[in-house]
Enzyme design. Structure first.
Site, short mmCIF file in Angstrom:
data_model
loop_
_atom_site.label_atom_id
_atom_site.label_comp_id
_atom_site.label_asym_id
_atom_site.label_seq_id
_atom_site.Cartn_x
_atom_site.Cartn_y
_atom_site.Cartn_z
N HIS A 1 39.62 -3.17 36.11
CA HIS A 1 39.69 -2.29 34.95
C HIS A 1 38.38 -1.56 34.72
O HIS A 1 38.27 -0.75 33.81
CB HIS A 1 40.06 -3.12 33.72
CG HIS A 1 40.71 -2.31 32.64
ND1 HIS A 1 40.06 -1.33 31.95
CD2 HIS A 1 41.97 -2.32 32.17
CE1 HIS A 1 40.88 -0.79 31.08
NE2 HIS A 1 42.04 -1.37 31.19
N CYS A 2 37.35 -1.85 35.53
CA CYS A 2 36.03 -1.29 35.22
C CYS A 2 35.53 -0.27 36.23
O CYS A 2 35.37 0.90 35.92
CB CYS A 2 35.01 -2.42 35.08
SG CYS A 2 35.38 -3.49 33.68
N LEU A 3 35.30 -0.74 37.47
CA LEU A 3 34.59 0.14 38.41
C LEU A 3 35.30 1.46 38.72
O LEU A 3 34.63 2.49 38.79
CB LEU A 3 34.27 -0.62 39.70
CG LEU A 3 33.20 -1.69 39.58
CD1 LEU A 3 32.64 -2.04 40.94
CD2 LEU A 3 32.08 -1.28 38.64
#
Ligand SMILES: NC(=O)c1ccc[n+]([C@@H]2O[C@H](COP(=O)([O-])OP(=O)(O)OC[C@H]3O[C@@H](n4cnc5c(N)ncnc54)[C@H](O)[C@@H]3O)[C@@H](O)[C@H]2O)c1
Length: 437
Positions: free
Chosen positions: A275-277
């Site tokens: 969900h981040c990078l």
């Protein structure tokens, strides 16, 4: 004494006494661990989510977040944790933590979930209440978007309530660095807000790191993830060139990592996920473009390289089969690992899916194997999820190790797979047929 002074004292006292009512908006990978920890240290906690399914599971004592066991959840329920879909349960909260999704939609930040959460909280605030945004977002969101929504909904003005931002650094599957022993950056829109935000998280974690403004705290998170994204892209690009040059990238990285200063180890792989990078750096690039009219070139380049890695895996599998006089079309390819990284059940934005889609588009028959992902979590998956077994390994024309989950015993893979592409260097030291990325 002004109203603000007295409410500050009140809320700080209630935090110290653990009587402050805490509500956590969004009970996902970020919100649920925060709620569990808040219960553990003694606060009364409402875990609010719009998903009926998730709240029903929580009420039944069944956790869908890998880092939270059913036992922990049940202990929290016994201690008074209230999972709820009812906005009325948020009434008169002291501290609200917002941990809702912040995806990209058509390449642009989608802040509608934060807007909805702020709209739910506004009418339920009182003098002195504190709202803390934890969702990852671009610098300026807390003060420019959340504050006006809370004020419109509550009728309160700046100084009559508290507002801050504290980025989440949770690393799913990491047992060394947990929510409690990972330092937590805290911020507030004013000094009184910072004091409350810091006191709240100070009760939950070993160390807080207060910073000067909410925009700084928002940028901290984006810097951390952009740093990681760019460095992974660097080793990914290098891995492709090293292969062509006939140099072992993994041994090169191991040797470089012996330098005790000025170098940090990153390793190549089939792409970036989670969900981040794949998302956060684009939030930053979008803000830079929107406000400054400039292109954040490092982010664009890193996106380009990391998004290319599934194509590169496809190319390497094709060539491995070709060497064995087989075409990818019609071949059975078993992909080990659907999660976006080792030890997690989270497969959002996983590059494994991109690899599978590319292989299938070339006519391969693709199956996944991921012991971390229960069938119930893979409803949206277009490929079969099968068991990790010697039979499956033997029946595949090619096996691609995409995630180095500990369940994938390299000795078993080496013994049974006909040919392996190992994208994680997990097979090193084992006598196997195939190649490392
Ligand atoms: N997962 C991670 O490892 C991680 C790490 C750091 C930061 N973050 C950030 O934290 C935020 C949340 O991520 P996550 O992984 O927990 O997402 P998630 O999808 O696991 O959980 C979010 C939850 O919010 C709920 N929700 C959506 N709108 C809501 C609303 N209006 N009111 C109440 N609940 C609502 C959803 O139903 C869902 O259960 C994102 O901004 C993400 O970028 C995630």
């Amino acid at each position: 004494m002004t109203l603000a002074d007295s409410t500050d004292d009140n809320i700080l006292n209630r935090l110290a006494e653990r009587t402050a009512k805490v509500v956590v908006i969004g009970q996902g990978y970020v919100g649920l661990p925060v709620a569990m920890r808040a219960v553990e240290v003694g606060f009364p906690v409402v875990g609010y989510d719009v998903s009926e399914t998730r709240i029903a599971a929580l009420r039944a004592g069944s956790s869908y977040v890998g880092d939270i066991s059913d036992e922990e959840l049940r202990a929290a329920l016994a201690a008074g944790y209230l999972p709820s879909t009812q906005a009325n349960d948020l009434a008169d909260f002291d501290v609200a933590v917002i941990s809702v999704p912040t995806p990209l939609r058509n390449g642009m930040p989608d802040l509608t979930y934060i807007e909805a959460a702020a709209a739910e909280l506004g009418p339920r605030m009182r003098h002195g209440s504190c709202v803390i945004l934890e969702s990852t977002t671009y610098p300026g969101t807390t003060s420019e978007l959340v504050a006006p929504l809370l004020e419109a909904g509550s009728g309160l003005s700046a100084g009559e309530y508290h507002l801050g931002y504290s980025p989440e650094r949770i690393d799913p599957g990491n047992v060394t660095y947990t929510l409690v022993n990972t330092p937590k950056v805290t911020s507030g829109v004013d000094e009184a807000s910072l004091a409350v935000v810091d006191a709240f998280f100070g009760a939950l974690v070993d160390q807080t790191v207060p910073v000067g403004s909410t925009a700084e705290a928002e940028l901290v998170k984006l810097l951390e993830n952009t740093f990681r994204h760019v460095n992974i892209a660097l080793v990914n690009e290098l891995a492709m060139y090293a292969h062509e040059l006939g140099v072992d990238i993994w041994r090169t990285i191991d040797a470089a990592s012996s330098k005790p200063f000025g170098y940090m180890r990153f390793t190549p792989g089939p792409g970036v996920g989670g969900h981040c990078l794949p998302i956060d750096p684009s939030y930053l690039a979008w803000r830079v473009k929107q406000h400054l009219g400039r292109t954040f070139r490092f982010v664009e380049l890193a996106n380009d390289i990391n998004e290319h890695m599934p194509d590169y895996v496809h190319e390497r599998v094709t060539s491995l089969l070709n060497d064995r006089e087989r075409s990818l079309k019609g071949s059975e390819v078993l992909l080990l690992g659907l999660a976006y990284k080792r030890g997690t059940s989270d497969w959002r934005e996983s590059p494994s899916v991109n690899v599978a889609e590319r292989l299938a588009a070339s006519g391969a028959v693709v199956e996944f194997c991921d012991p971390n992902i229960p069938a119930v979590n893979s409803d949206d998956l277009d490929f079969p999820l099968v068991e990790f077994s010697p039979e499956r390994l033997r029946s595949a024309d090619a096996v691609v190790l995409l995630v180095d989950h500990e369940e994938f015993d390299p000795a078993v893979v080496a013994e049974h797979a006909r040919v392996v592409l190992d994208t994680r260097n997990a097979m090193r030291g084992h006598d196997f047929t195939g190649e490392v990325l």
